[in-house]
Each structure stands twice: as C-alpha cells, then as structure tokens.
Design a protein around this motif. Structure first.
Motif, PDB file in Angstrom:
ATOM      1  N   SER A  19      39.872  39.802  44.477  1.00 34.92           N
ATOM      2  CA  SER A  19      39.400  39.719  45.858  1.00 34.92           C
ATOM      3  C   SER A  19      40.373  38.935  46.736  1.00 34.92           C
ATOM      4  N   GLY A  22      43.489  40.912  47.618  1.00 35.76           N
ATOM      5  CA  GLY A  22      43.245  41.802  48.752  1.00 35.76           C
ATOM      6  C   GLY A  22      43.225  41.062  50.073  1.00 35.76           C
ATOM      7  N   SER A  23      42.633  39.866  50.084  1.00 37.98           N
ATOM      8  CA  SER A  23      42.572  39.084  51.322  1.00 37.98           C
ATOM      9  C   SER A  23      43.960  38.675  51.798  1.00 37.98           C
ATOM     10  N   SER A  26      45.744  41.719  53.409  1.00 39.50           N
ATOM     11  CA  SER A  26      45.354  42.001  54.795  1.00 39.50           C
ATOM     12  C   SER A  26      45.671  40.842  55.737  1.00 39.50           C
ATOM     13  N   GLY A 152      50.367  38.832  47.402  1.00 36.25           N
ATOM     14  CA  GLY A 152      49.708  39.492  48.524  1.00 36.25           C
ATOM     15  C   GLY A 152      50.567  39.743  49.745  1.00 36.25           C
ATOM     16  N   ALA A 170      43.312  48.416  50.899  1.00 40.48           N
ATOM     17  CA  ALA A 170      43.467  47.678  49.642  1.00 40.48           C
ATOM     18  C   ALA A 170      42.544  46.466  49.591  1.00 40.48           C
ATOM     19  N   ASP A 171      42.400  45.776  50.704  1.00 43.51           N
ATOM     20  CA  ASP A 171      41.519  44.610  50.750  1.00 43.51           C
ATOM     21  C   ASP A 171      40.066  45.028  50.540  1.00 43.51           C
ATOM     22  N   SER A 174      39.411  45.618  46.972  1.00 48.28           N
ATOM     23  CA  SER A 174      39.446  44.395  46.161  1.00 48.28           C
ATOM     24  C   SER A 174      38.104  43.680  46.119  1.00 48.28           C
ATOM     25  N   TYR A 175      37.300  43.820  47.175  1.00 44.62           N
ATOM     26  CA  TYR A 175      35.996  43.160  47.181  1.00 44.62           C
ATOM     27  C   TYR A 175      35.061  43.752  46.129  1.00 44.62           C
TER      28      TYR A 175
END
Length: 412
Positions: A19, A22-23, A26, A152, A170-171, A174-175
C-alpha cells in the motif's frame, strides 16, 4: 517469539508495504501532473495543500474514534475510501479527462482517510507486539516506509512518462493488498480499558488526551519540533523536484533523486532500533536536526542533479532514528487506553502543518530560485535544532523514563 514470527504484525506490515509503495508512486505523480497541466509550482503547492488538509482538520477526531471503536475496522474502511479516491483519477485519465478540481478533491479525500488510518494503526501497534519488541516493530515500519520511498518515486516518475493516469492506477491496486491482509488479523487491536463508557462524550475524551499531552513536556515540545521539521521537509521534497527539473533532469531522474531518500531511509531503519536501545532519545533527536541542517546547506551548493543522490540518501538515513526514538519513547510514557488520543494530539500539531508547508513550498519556489528556497529551509532547520538543544525535556529525554503508571493511579 521473534517479531518475524508474529503473524498479526506481519499481516499488517506486509499489506502496508504494498500500500505504501502505491502511495509513494502517486505522491510524486501529483506534482508532476499539476506541473504538466498548468506549469505552475504555486498550483502544485495548492494541490499539495488539498491533499494534506485532512492532517490539519482531523487528527483529533481520528484519535477519539481510534480509542472508541474497533481500530481494525477503521483501517479497512479507510483503505476502501482511499482506493476509490485515487482510482477516480486513473479512470478519468484513461476514459475521459483529468481536471485540476478533480485532483484537489481526490487528494483531499485520500489524505483525510490516510489520517484516520494512520492514527488507528499507531494506536493498534502496541497491542500486536510485546513491549520488548516495540522499538523493533517501529523500526520495521520505518523500513517498509523507506522501501516504498526508495522504489516508489522512481517507479512513479517512469509510469508517469508512459501515461499520466498510470501512477494513480497503480496506487489504487496497491490498496487491495491491505484490504486483503487486514481482516486476517486475530489479535485485539485495543486493550479492554481502551473502550470508554458509552455515556462519555467524545469531547471529554479528547480533552483527557490533550491534558495528558500538555502535562508531559516531552510530548508537548516534540510535537512542535516535529511540526517545524515537517514544514521544512514539505518545501524540501517539492524543492528537490523543481530544482532537478530546473537543472535539466527528466521526470524519471527527479523520481530517482527523491527515491534516494528512501534508499538512505531503508538503511537507517535497520540501524534505528540500535540507536534507540543504546542512545538516549534526546541525543538522537537533537543530533538528527543538526545533521539535517548541514546536509541542507550542502544541497544549496549542488548544481548537477544526480549529485544530489548521495546527499539525499544520507538525509533519509537520519530520519528513522528520529521517528523510532520519538514513537518508542511516547509508548513508554503513555497508557494504551490514551495512546490513540495522545498520538492524535501530537499528529494534529506535527501533521497539521503539512498543508501549510505545501502552500509555503509552492509559493516560495514560485517567488525564489530553487537554490534560494533551499537556503531558507537550511536556515529554518538550524533554528529548530537550536531550539531542541536548548529545551531540557527534549535534550535529556530517555536518560530516565517517567512511567505511565503514575497517571493511571491519579485517574483511579
């Protein structure tokens, strides 16, 4: 039982590795997208302000919620909201047209959900690990943050070069990792004493957490010092991107430079528990700020973009020592039934300045050259380091640990 065999902690940790990656993908895509759409650092700063506004508005309510309701359910709900928010940008980019207003709204929703998730996770952590494992657990959390920060930004810059919507897609995906792992955590995420009587009002509970924080000088002062550092780091991150682009770096190279902070942070995360066990928290905290001051002065002098990489890596190496020392010491001096609220007070102060830092970053970089803006950041860090060194409750923290038991006795 070794921490690596703690099933519940590893479930939480593993889901968050994906997760957080992904963060970070972005996170660098937001300013790149706004700069590509508008060409304005100021508008990029406003977008950062919107994404961080929840850190100003909601930490205190998030702390009350984390001490009143099931922390695992809060985290699951927040992940679902964040997936929908960031996913909307990806869908718009592929199916229609991304607008500046949509970026502001999606950033605000995702950032707000992140606040509630972060407070619930911090309060749940001491329930998942033994007291002797807390510094190692915080260190492992720092490692996952820095793994994400390492990979990232570079990945986000590369994906952005392929498609403006790709980093946000992608973000969103990821969640799902966190949504899959969280339901399998079996251990309770709060103590039996954490759930307050139904008759108690949320305002009274928040006031109790605020009063405890104010009576503990370390908690009070460290929160304000963290706020100062966070403002300066907001300017630094956007400043590194603008500085690199100004000197001819590609979007992928800009991501690589920011990612070097994650590389240093990853190494620092493995070293941080050793610092926490062997060096008093106060020495670590003040030492970190003096090292940052020196490194910021070096950044001002560097003119070749990729030469920033080793400097930024060392900068990142120092961060986990600060975080592990502060968070572990906070756990030592705070009862678990108050940890959500006291953490939220600290985060209200330390995180609440993030949107202001984003605004400052945008307008400072609009008004000044990147090198001049970095000079301002270096001067601000020097002032903060002097203040931390002068404050005895911070400077001497960890040389003796006041127990939380005295507070519990006063309440009973």
């Amino acid at each position: 039982m070794p921490l690596r065999r703690n099933r519940d902690f590893q479930l939480l940790w593993g889901g968050q590795v994906v997760s957080l990656l992904g963060s970070q993908i972005s996170k660098i895509a937001y300013p790149l997208l706004v700069l590509a759409m508008t060409g304005s650092p100021a508008k990029a700063g406003i977008a950062g302000f919107a994404a961080m506004l929840g850190y100003l508005l909601f930490p205190l309510p998030a702390g009350g919620l984390a001490d009143r309701h099931d922390r695992k359910r809060i985290m699951i709900g927040c992940d679902a909201i964040r997936l929908a928010a960031v996913g909307s940008i990806a869908v718009a980019g592929w199916a229609a047209h991304i607008t500046y207003v949509q970026i502001l709204v999606a950033g605000f929703v995702e950032g707000t959900a992140t606040v509630f998730f972060g407070v619930a996770q911090r309060a749940a952590l001491p329930m998942l690990v033994a007291p002797s494992q807390r510094s190692a657990a915080v260190g492992q959390n720092e490692a996952r943050q820095n793994v994400a920060q390492l990979a990232g930004p570079a990945l986000g810059g590369t994906l952005f070069g392929l498609s403006r919507a790709a980093p946000f897609g992608a973000d969103a995906v990821s969640y799902l990792a966190s949504l899959v792992t969280l339901p399998f955590i079996k251990a309770p995420t709060q103590s039996a004493a954490s759930a307050p009587p139904a008759s108690r009002k949320l305002r009274a509970e928040l006031a109790e957490g605020l009063a405890f924080t104010w009576r503990q000088p370390f908690l009070r002062y460290s929160s304000f010092l963290a706020a100062s550092v966070n403002i300066l780091l907001q300017v630094l991150i956007l400043g590194l991107i603008v500085l690199a682009r100004h000197d001819g770096a590609s979007s992928a190279q800009a991501g690589l430079i920011v990612g070097c902070m994650g590389a240093g942070g990853l190494a620092g995360a493995f070293a941080a528990p050793w610092f926490q066990r062997n060096i008093p928290a106060g020495i670590t905290i003040t030492g970190c700020m003096w090292i940052w001051t020196i490194l910021l002065a070096v950044i001002v002098l560097v003119r070749v973009p990729l030469w920033l990489c080793p400097v930024v890596a060392v900068f990142g190496f120092v961060g986990p020592a600060w975080n592990v020392s502060v968070q572990t010491y906070r756990m030592q001096i705070t009862p678990n039934e108050l940890l959500g609220r006291t953490s939220s007070v600290a985060l209200q102060i330390a995180w609440g300045v993030l949107p202001l830092g984003s605004l400052l970053a945008g307008f400072l970089l609009q008004a000044l050259s990147p090198a001049a803006a970095m000079t301002v950041v270096a001067a601000g860090m020097a002032v903060t380091a002097v203040a931390a060194t002068a404050l005895a409750p911070v400077r001497d923290a960890g040389r003796r640990t006041p127990g939380a038991a005295a507070f519990v006795a006063r309440r009973t």
